[in-house]
Design a protein around this motif. Structure first.
Motif, mmCIF file in Angstrom:
data_model
loop_
_atom_site.group_PDB
_atom_site.id
_atom_site.type_symbol
_atom_site.label_atom_id
_atom_site.label_comp_id
_atom_site.label_asym_id
_atom_site.label_seq_id
_atom_site.Cartn_x
_atom_site.Cartn_y
_atom_site.Cartn_z
ATOM 1 N N ARG A 1 0.829 -1.211 0.000
ATOM 2 C CA ARG A 1 0.000 0.000 0.000
ATOM 3 C C ARG A 1 0.857 1.252 0.000
ATOM 4 N NH1 ARG A 1 -3.589 -2.464 3.603
ATOM 5 N NH2 ARG A 1 -2.590 -1.474 5.381
ATOM 6 N N TYR B 1 13.318 -1.451 1.190
ATOM 7 C CA TYR B 1 12.338 -0.370 1.055
ATOM 8 C C TYR B 1 12.925 0.897 1.613
ATOM 9 C CZ TYR B 1 9.120 -4.020 -0.231
ATOM 10 O OH TYR B 1 8.531 -5.045 -0.891
ATOM 11 N N ARG B 2 12.695 2.011 0.868
ATOM 12 C CA ARG B 2 13.233 3.287 1.300
ATOM 13 C C ARG B 2 12.139 4.331 1.218
ATOM 14 N NH1 ARG B 2 15.505 6.576 -1.859
ATOM 15 N NH2 ARG B 2 17.650 6.175 -1.261
ATOM 16 N N LEU B 3 12.343 5.450 1.937
ATOM 17 C CA LEU B 3 11.369 6.541 1.880
ATOM 18 C C LEU B 3 11.515 7.279 0.563
ATOM 19 C CD1 LEU B 3 11.185 8.569 5.205
ATOM 20 C CD2 LEU B 3 9.477 7.080 4.182
ATOM 21 N N ASN C 1 3.210 5.718 -3.330
ATOM 22 C CA ASN C 1 4.447 6.401 -3.665
ATOM 23 C C ASN C 1 5.120 7.034 -2.441
ATOM 24 O OD1 ASN C 1 6.339 6.908 -5.648
ATOM 25 N ND2 ASN C 1 5.572 8.986 -6.021
ATOM 26 N N ARG D 1 8.727 11.098 2.925
ATOM 27 C CA ARG D 1 9.413 11.903 3.928
ATOM 28 C C ARG D 1 8.505 13.033 4.422
ATOM 29 N NH1 ARG D 1 14.778 11.209 4.894
ATOM 30 N NH2 ARG D 1 15.029 9.810 3.120
ATOM 31 N N ALA E 1 9.639 3.249 -1.694
ATOM 32 C CA ALA E 1 9.985 2.608 -2.952
ATOM 33 C C ALA E 1 10.842 1.394 -2.647
ATOM 34 C CB ALA E 1 10.744 3.579 -3.845
ATOM 35 N N PRO F 1 10.690 10.980 -1.387
ATOM 36 C CA PRO F 1 10.539 12.348 -0.871
ATOM 37 C C PRO F 1 9.111 12.603 -0.377
ATOM 38 C CG PRO F 1 11.768 12.347 -2.910
ATOM 39 C CD PRO F 1 11.297 10.946 -2.710
ATOM 40 N N ALA F 2 8.153 12.034 -1.116
ATOM 41 C CA ALA F 2 6.765 12.220 -0.684
ATOM 42 C C ALA F 2 6.548 11.542 0.672
ATOM 43 C CB ALA F 2 5.824 11.626 -1.729
ATOM 44 N N GLU G 1 3.870 1.592 -0.988
ATOM 45 C CA GLU G 1 4.569 1.739 -2.254
ATOM 46 C C GLU G 1 3.602 2.236 -3.326
ATOM 47 O OE1 GLU G 1 6.662 -1.742 -3.538
ATOM 48 O OE2 GLU G 1 8.039 -0.550 -4.761
ATOM 49 N N HIS G 2 2.381 1.714 -3.296
ATOM 50 C CA HIS G 2 1.362 2.139 -4.240
ATOM 51 C C HIS G 2 1.110 3.638 -4.113
ATOM 52 C CE1 HIS G 2 -2.158 2.318 -6.675
ATOM 53 N NE2 HIS G 2 -2.950 2.597 -5.664
#
Lengths: 110, 921
Positions: free
Chosen positions: A54, A77-79, A59, A84, A62, A81-82, A56-57
């Protein structure tokens, strides 16, 4: 230990916080939650994975395949910018929420 | 141990996911389960316990599958990963998200991005390199010919001086006495100098050879401000008095290859036409003389000219009619060429008054040196049109390349639509997205420009290696790199990059954010508008390509026609070799004897059908002229002589050269210096002087007091000077009655003329071992590679190359559009196939995608070509304005290429497996 609703409501927040500093793979995120909550919060893979999907979906995070020397490749999995921005906003809301709740609950006690 | 991947595959039933995404989910889950299993073992569980605990992690597979299906995620590309990293840095340094924050940053980013798609980058760069390279090559040719200043001091002050009388279409050179008169205009000219090129006979180190020199005034090098690299230039006191100062300055190239660049050559004595000259200096490497197209081997003082000429030409420096000198002046500071020209009035009038016969309405012309190339006057004035014609043709290649790259950019940028939409949604300015995409295209075109410069350099080397069969040291192409070429390549690279990038960039920045993001998982299809834009680009490409091909076709047809032209003389089985007896100091009597003996002896050689000596080579570089006073017109005082091209030939000339004699007779051995004067004329001559009459038996004089010359033969009118010349009068005299010190021996052979070259040279050397022979070649080589066909051939090759380039680029364009659309429509094709569409239907569907724009483009191209015809009509030899055959051929060729380019992706489309295609989405 905590009930299902409480867990579900905070799960996304927890995941985002844990990958804020560095990317992590799925099982590691679950283990970290367990360790940091001293076993009080546990996620099985079956429940954590949909949360990752969810996020990732939307955004906010990622996933990326990373191959470390001598290990199998894992999806980290990383954050984004959105994500963040979202996390910062959530923190503010959470702090305010906790403060407000405490205020109400403690005051009642006093 | 359980295979967790297998385990997940067995339990997880998802649908509607892209194949890649599904594989990713399976792998991710399997990895996590494996981690959990390993964790269990570590905590001391037995393998079976650990397996049970791990399986417990996912109980409700149905629910998990639903969740995964609901949150479909696009497969991560390396591109988005790169961008994520860039954004993170942006956040770190600027505290807020911005697509880009500086041009350098854009460039770095663009570079990384292109490095990630090497195939796209390579095709784009190669395309641009071809376009830019072709343009730079053509620019270099004109740059060397027209725009590079002379390597002189203050070249802007240099002017070229010529003269004109009222009737002249072309400017004429100056005579030496006239030149000295104008040199007195000290108020406008700081100084005036002059050169005249001549062949001479050079003897050095015991070897004799023919060489080309420029006779220059003593002030030549000082006026130009050219410094010698060895020795010194002529001094101010040298080159003033006739017959004094036998000094020589070597050209750099000649110094290198004849004297091996030996500095010790200064002070040495060499022989020029059997006169001793002392070498005093060597001109610098970048100085090639000022007489365009000829690079002299060495420079001699003009005051030695009379000494070296055969006796009949003595007094050239005193003859006001000997218009031999290309004159140059240096303007005084602050004087414009217009002012200088205006100041020549009094001298013009004085000359007109003093020499009314020869100088009626005579006036000096003054041209800035750069405006006098390659020849002052009419030729130089015509050059801008030639430049415009060739630059526009090659510019078309660039336009096709631009359209190609724009097309590639659209397809490429389309794949990034979603990511750009996300950025825009998060507050990036559209301008930033445009700037980023433009940076990418400019980066591509700069890379293309660099590759193009290299290509044009190679093309230049190929062009410079074109050998023209003559002993004249020609210097047609000067393609050295200079800042103008670099500047040009850089500017067109920028222009190309901007042009190719602006449409895709604007298109993509106007992306509908909501719509794009809602497309979620789909990798981003083409909007109808984008397809239209791409089709329009293909139409333009094909149209321009057809136009180029048509031009190439016209030039090639024109060349073919030219090559087939009956020039009026034999081309096959003919050997020629030239001698210059004047340079060896032959008298006329000795020369006549020599010619006769050589002819007699060569005729007896085996394999020789006939041989003859003539003063002039048809379509050669030298022509003779004679004044003609037709009978009955000499007496009238007002009569004006008409100048007619002429030749002096031995008996047997017409047979040897295959010039058709219509009436009368050939010259015979009985036509000697003491017998009555005779001549043979061509039909145009007869038509000009005695229209509708039989010319045989008519007479004319070659000067007012000279004897009457009787016409004894009539030939067909051939070509004498240029392929494109109109029929004009020509007259032949017997060599016995009109001697020429320089002449050419023609040998009509049974077999390959070059095989007999050795024996013929031997025969000539039996009579004079020291005589240099030059221009030894077959007549065929002379015609094919020399003046007659060289320029039509070069033009045909050059424009043909443009046409091929255009065709290749247009082919790539059609292919990329069709291939891209097939990849976008895989699903649609799958559905059609699944619903029972035949392969032929699918094939038609895809082919239409390429062939409709190709057909439209070809029709537009044909129409443009019709218009072009009218423009080129005057330039092209023998091609008619409705050369439908050429147009049909090039259209068919273009369409065939477009068909092949569309077929490759179409065949891929019909092999689409409907099941796979449907699963794919």
């Amino acid at each position: 230990m905590f009930n299902r609703e409480l867990k579900k409501g905070s799960a996304e927040f927890l995941v985002l916080s844990l990958i804020e500093m560095r990317p992590r793979h799925g099982y590691e995120i679950g283990k970290l939650i367990e360790a940091r909550s001293k076993g009080r919060i546990q996620f099985r893979i079956g429940s954590l994975y949909p949360i990752l999907c969810r996020l990732e979906h939307r955004n906010l995070i990622a996933g990326r395949w990373v191959e470390k020397a001598g290990e199998r490749r894992r999806r980290f999995y990383r954050l984004t910018p959105a994500g963040r921005k979202f996390l910062a906003a959530q923190r503010g809301i959470w702090d305010e929420f906790v403060m407000t709740i405490n205020h109400i609950v403690r005051l009642d006690h006093a | 141990m359980l295979d967790w991947t297998q385990y997940v595959r067995q339990n997880l039933r998802v649908s509607g996911l892209q194949v890649e995404r599904e594989a990713e989910v399976v792998e991710d889950l399997a990895e996590q389960l494996e981690d959990a299993y390993a964790d269990g073992l570590q905590r001391g569980l037995s393998p079976s316990q650990a397996e049970a605990a791990t399986k417990n992690h996912i109980v409700d597979w149905r629910a998990l599958a639903n969740e995964v299906e609901r949150s479909r995620v696009g497969r991560e590309t390396s591109m988005t990963a790169l961008q994520n990293r860039a954004e993170d840095r942006s956040i770190a340094t600027h505290g807020e998200f911005s697509l880009c924050s500086g041009v350098m940053r854009d460039a770095r980013y663009a570079f990384r991005m292109l490095a990630k798609s090497p195939g796209f980058a390579a095709v784009a760069i190669l395309t641009l390199a071809l376009g830019i390279g072709a343009n730079t090559a053509v620019f270099s040719v004109f740059n060397g010919m027209l725009w590079r200043p002379l390597p002189a001091k203050d070249p802007g002050q240099l002017v070229v001086l010529t003269a004109k009388t009222s009737g002249d279409a072309f400017d004429r050179s100056l005579s030496y006495p006239d030149l000295l008169d104008y040199r007195e205009l000290k108020q406008v000219f700081a100084d005036v100098t002059a050169v005249t090129p001549r062949p001479v006979n050079l003897g050095a180190d015991g070897r004799a050879e023919r060489a080309w020199t420029e006779f220059v005034m003593g002030n030549y090098f000082s006026l130009l401000g050219v410094q010698m690299v060895r020795g010194r230039a002529f001094g101010p006191e040298e080159g003033l008095i006739e017959g004094k100062d036998p000094l020589m300055i070597l050209g750099y190239k000649f110094w290198q290859h004849r004297f091996g660049g030996d500095a010790g050559v200064i002070g040495h004595t060499v022989e020029v036409n059997q006169h001793a000259f002392t070498i005093i200096g060597v001109a610098p490497a970048d100085f090639h003389g000022t007489y365009f197209f000829i690079e002299p081997d060495f420079y001699l003082p003009v005051t030695m000219l009379s000494e070296l000429e055969p006796s009949d030409l003595k007094g050239l420096l005193k003859d006001r009619n000997a218009s031999l000198f290309v004159a140059m002046g240096r303007l005084r500071p602050g004087i414009t060429w217009q002012k200088a020209k205006a100041a020549t009035g009094p001298v013009n009038q004085r000359l007109q008054k003093l020499y009314p016969d020869t100088h009626a309405s005579y006036s000096l012309q003054v041209y800035p040196e750069l405006k006098a190339r390659p020849q002052p006057g009419a030729v130089a004035e015509f050059m801008p049109e030639i430049v415009a014609a060739f630059m526009s043709l090659v510019g078309l290649v660039l336009i096709i390349a631009c359209a190609n790259v724009a097309n590639l950019m659209i397809a490429h940028a389309n794949g990034r639509r979603k990511e750009i939409a996300t950025r825009l949604a998060l507050g990036a300015k559209p301008w930033h997205a445009v700037r980023q995409l433009l940076t990418e295209s400019v980066l591509l075109s700069v890379a293309g420009g660099i590759a193009g410069l290299a290509l044009s350099h190679w093309a230049g080397l190929a062009l410079m290696s074109v050998h023209i069969p003559t002993d004249i040291p020609l210097r047609l192409f000067d393609l050295r790199m200079d800042y103008r070429i670099f500047g040009f390549a850089f500017l067109i690279a920028l222009f190309t990059g901007a042009l190719a990038g602006i449409f895709p960039a604007l298109r993509i920045s106007r992306t509908d954010i909501v719509e794009t993001l809602n497309e979620s998982g789909r990798s981003g299809g083409m909007s109808a508008r984008q397809n239209r834009l791409r089709s329009a680009l293909v139409i333009a490409q094909v149209a321009v390509s057809v136009l180029l091909l048509a031009s190439a076709g016209f030039f090639v047809r024109s060349f073919q026609k030219a090559a087939r032209t009956d020039m009026g003389f034999r081309v096959d089985h003919l050997l020629k070799l030239s001698v210059d007896l004047g340079l060896q100091g032959y008298t006329a009597d000795r020369g006549q004897q020599f010619y006769e003996q050589v002819q007699q002896r060569v005729r007896t050689l085996p394999g020789v059908r006939d041989a003859t000596v003539s003063a002039v080579v048809p379509m050669g570089y030298v022509a003779d002229e004679t004044s003609i006073f037709p009978e009955g017109e000499v007496s009238s005082a007002k009569s004006q002589a008409e100048s007619v091209l002429s030749d002096s030939v031995q008996p047997g000339y017409f047979h040897t050269l295959g010039v058709q004699l219509i009436e009368g007779r050939e010259f015979a051995t009985t036509d000697t210096a003491r017998s009555p004067k005779v001549a043979i004329v061509n039909e145009a001559f007869a038509q000009r002087f005695w229209p509708q009459q039989d010319p045989l038996g008519k007479t004319f004089q070659t000067d007012r007091k000279g004897p009457a010359v009787q016409i004894v033969g009539l030939t067909r009118t051939g070509k004498y000077n240029f392929l494109y010349e109109p029929p004009f009068p020509y007259v032949y005299f017997p060599l016995e009655q009109r001697y020429s010190a320089s002449a050419t021996l023609f040998v009509y052979t049974e077999g390959d003329p070059l095989q007999i070259a050795g024996p013929v040279q031997e025969v000539v050397h039996q009579f004079d071992a020291a005589l240099p022979l030059y221009d030894v070649m077959s007549m065929k080589a002379h015609v094919q590679n020399g003046k007659p066909l060289l320029f039509p051939r070069l033009a045909a090759v050059l424009v043909g190359v443009f046409g091929l380039l255009g065709l290749v680029l247009a082919c790539v364009g059609v292919y990329s559009v069709v291939a891209y659309s097939v990849s976008q429509r895989t699903r649609e094709i799958g559905i059609r196939t699944a619903l029972g569409a035949q392969r032929s239907n699918v094939l038609k569907l895809v082919l239409k995608q390429g062939m409709i724009p190709a057909l439209i483009g070809a029709s537009i191209g044909v129409m443009l070509a019709f218009l072009l015809f009218h423009g080129l009509h005057s330039v092209l030899y023998g091609v008619h304005t409705t050369d439908l055959f050429t147009l049909a051929i090039v259209s068919a060729l273009m369409l065939a290429v477009a068909l092949v380019a569309s077929c490759i992706p179409a065949l891929r489309a019909i092999r689409v497996d409907p099941m796979l295609a449907l699963r794919h989405e």
